[in-house]
Design a protein around this motif. Structure first.
Motif, mmCIF file in Angstrom:
data_model
loop_
_atom_site.group_PDB
_atom_site.id
_atom_site.type_symbol
_atom_site.label_atom_id
_atom_site.label_comp_id
_atom_site.label_asym_id
_atom_site.label_seq_id
_atom_site.Cartn_x
_atom_site.Cartn_y
_atom_site.Cartn_z
ATOM 1 N N SER A 1 0.873 -1.459 -0.144
ATOM 2 C CA SER A 1 -0.059 -0.460 0.263
ATOM 3 C C SER A 1 1.051 1.145 -0.174
ATOM 4 N N GLY A 2 0.652 2.939 -0.240
ATOM 5 C CA GLY A 2 0.584 3.823 0.167
ATOM 6 C C GLY A 2 1.029 4.433 -1.361
ATOM 7 N N SER B 1 4.218 0.657 1.442
ATOM 8 C CA SER B 1 4.306 -0.523 3.808
ATOM 9 C C SER B 1 4.224 -1.159 2.689
ATOM 10 N N TYR C 1 9.560 -1.743 3.931
ATOM 11 C CA TYR C 1 8.781 -0.592 3.606
ATOM 12 C C TYR C 1 9.609 -0.162 2.769
#
Length: 120
Positions: A6-7, A20, A79
């Motif tokens: 995601s992100g 992430s 990350y």
């Protein structure tokens, strides 16, 4: 290990994003993990990888000095901090378990990925 990226989002060239990857499964702390990306019309390519305890990182030449991979085993998270983004970084980004020399061999399923779009 099940992984969900995601992100992603839309950002101007020169900007930053942090991707992430949330993991589930008991073996998270035992696996090296990597990020790959696939741009439209191109093959999926390696971006970065990190060893199981985070002591070893690997990067594609195209992102060295701009991207940083990290992990938090307690939170089961990985990350990818992406700085100085370029239009050529536009792609669908995936996180996945990796193995092999340089941690460049992906294993398991790819998941849905997260889209990163960099405008010029």
């Amino acid at each position: 290990v099940q992984l969900q990226a995601s992100g992603g989002g839309l950002v101007q060239a020169g900007g930053s994003l942090r991707l992430s990857c949330a993991a589930s499964g008991r073996t998270f702390g035992m696996d090296a993990l990597g990020w790959f990306r696939q741009a439209p019309g191109k093959e999926r390519e390696f971006v970065a990888a990190i060893s199981q305890y985070g002591t070893i990182t690997q990067y594609a030449d195209s992102v060295k000095g701009r991207f940083t991979i990290s992990r938090d085993n307690a939170k089961k998270m990985v990350y990818l901090q992406m700085n100085s983004l370029k239009p050529e970084d536009t792609a669908l980004y995936y996180c996945i378990t990796v193995r092999g020399s340089g941690y460049r061999e992906p294993i398991g399923s790819w998941g849905q990925g997260t889209q990163v779009t960099v405008s010029s």
